[in-house]
Design an enzyme around this catalytic site. Structure first.
Site, PDB file in Angstrom:
ATOM      1  N   ALA A  98       0.809  -8.595   4.181  1.00 29.98           N
ATOM      2  CA  ALA A  98       1.561  -9.033   5.356  1.00 29.98           C
ATOM      3  C   ALA A  98       0.697  -8.868   6.602  1.00 29.98           C
ATOM      4  CB  ALA A  98       2.849  -8.233   5.489  1.00 29.98           C
ATOM      5  N   GLY A 141       1.783  -7.248   0.057  1.00 32.75           N
ATOM      6  CA  GLY A 141       2.773  -8.315  -0.002  1.00 32.75           C
ATOM      7  C   GLY A 141       2.336  -9.473  -0.868  1.00 32.75           C
ATOM      8  N   GLU A 144       3.185  -8.445  -4.301  1.00 34.20           N
ATOM      9  CA  GLU A 144       4.644  -8.489  -4.422  1.00 34.20           C
ATOM     10  C   GLU A 144       5.140  -9.924  -4.554  1.00 34.20           C
ATOM     11  OE1 GLU A 144       6.199  -4.607  -1.991  1.00 34.20           O
ATOM     12  OE2 GLU A 144       5.131  -6.128  -0.849  1.00 34.20           O
ATOM     13  N   GLU A 164      -0.556   0.022   0.280  1.00 36.18           N
ATOM     14  CA  GLU A 164       0.190   0.425   1.473  1.00 36.18           C
ATOM     15  C   GLU A 164       0.024   1.898   1.804  1.00 36.18           C
ATOM     16  OE1 GLU A 164       2.284  -3.231  -0.092  1.00 36.18           O
ATOM     17  OE2 GLU A 164       1.340  -1.459  -0.945  1.00 36.18           O
TER      18      GLU A 164
END
Length: 290
Positions: A98, A141, A144, A164
């Site tokens: 992200a 992300g 994911e 993360e």
């Protein structure tokens, strides 16, 4: 979940600073997108192809990109000619996470009251199968997002990770849950707690991806798989997808009950009748999607 270009190997020589996504704008159906490229592929244009297109930012997933992705998914979902969807990025990165600048100043109140990232999993509500064709980095992300798809094909140089922890946070778009279900607790825990990445080969061995292809042929292979799926009855494919996905949400007993109900439901369709008749008559089935 987080933008992770700053966490890529030092061998990259320079660390790319995160690129902020401009304020997103909504697009009418058929309009050009700013952060993605869409087109139909296959002999009968039965495959919807979505390419993430922020190469300078390694396809960092900003809000505008996610909004466009969701709109494109809905467009292909509603298109009766499309039977399956392929989601891909570039050869260097599927998506490196992200956009950090978009989230670095957020507060708990912002995240909680605004349901931050709640629209990221829209892809999981699409009934048509979605194949992720992953080349390069699928981190945070990006990893994911790939795991939200129904099938993952990987290029030989693909890398998967949830780093993360190195940014002082944890995955927030399903990373701890889907990764654990895909590769098991031990490997998932190691990846989440250390931020270490795994190769395409390790990902396949662990069950995260189904097949590995050369970088240059990956997308075409994914399109061929999607086209093969699209040749089947769309309503039956949707039932099969629902049943397989339920295996991750239900007990074995509950899952078997759902499977049986969906199996019985196929007998209410013309396509089930056509498929079995074609088999008995030794001809190719002509499905009508009802």
């Amino acid at each position: 979940m987080a933008a992770l270009r700053a966490l890529l190997p030092r061998a990259c020589n320079s660390l790319l600073s995160p690129v902020r996504c401009p304020e997103f704008r909504r697009f009418a159906s058929g309009a050009n997108f700013q952060y993605i490229i869409t087109e139909k592929k296959g002999k009968n244009s039965s495959v919807g192809l979505i390419q993430l297109n922020r190469p300078k930012a390694l396809n960092a997933l900003c809000n505008g990109l996610i909004e466009e992705l969701n709109q494109a998914l809905e467009t292909f979902e509603e298109d009766p000619a499309v039977g399956a969807i392929v989601l891909t990025g570039g050869e260097k990165a599927f998506a490196a996470g992200a956009d950090i600048k978009e989230m670095q100043n957020r507060t708990f109140q912002d995240c909680y009251s605004g349901k931050f990232l709640s629209h990221w999993d829209h892809i999981t509500r699409i009934k048509k199968p979605v194949i992720a064709a992953v080349n390069g980095y699928a981190l945070g992300g990006g990893c994911e997002l790939a795991m939200m798809c129904d099938i993952i094909y990987a290029g030989e140089k693909a890398q998967f990770g949830q780093p993360e922890i190195l940014l002082g946070t944890i995955p927030g778009a399903g990373g701890t849950q889907r990764l654990t279900r895909a590769v098991g607790k031990s490997l998932a825990m190691e990846m989440v707690l250390t931020g270490d990445r795994i190769s395409a080969q390790d990902a396949k061995q662990a069950g995260l991806v189904s097949k590995i292809f050369p970088v240059e042929t990956l997308v075409e292979e994914a399109i061929q798989c999607a086209e093969k799926i699209a040749n089947n009855s769309k309503i039956i494919v949707a039932m099969a997808k629902e049943s397989v996905n339920a295996a991750f949400e239900m007990t074995l007993t509950e899952g078997n009950k759902l499977e049986k109900k969906l199996f019985y439901s196929t007998f209410a369709t013309d396509d089930r009748r056509e498929g079995m008749s074609a088999f008995v008559e030794k001809r190719k089935a002509n499905f009508k999607d009802h």
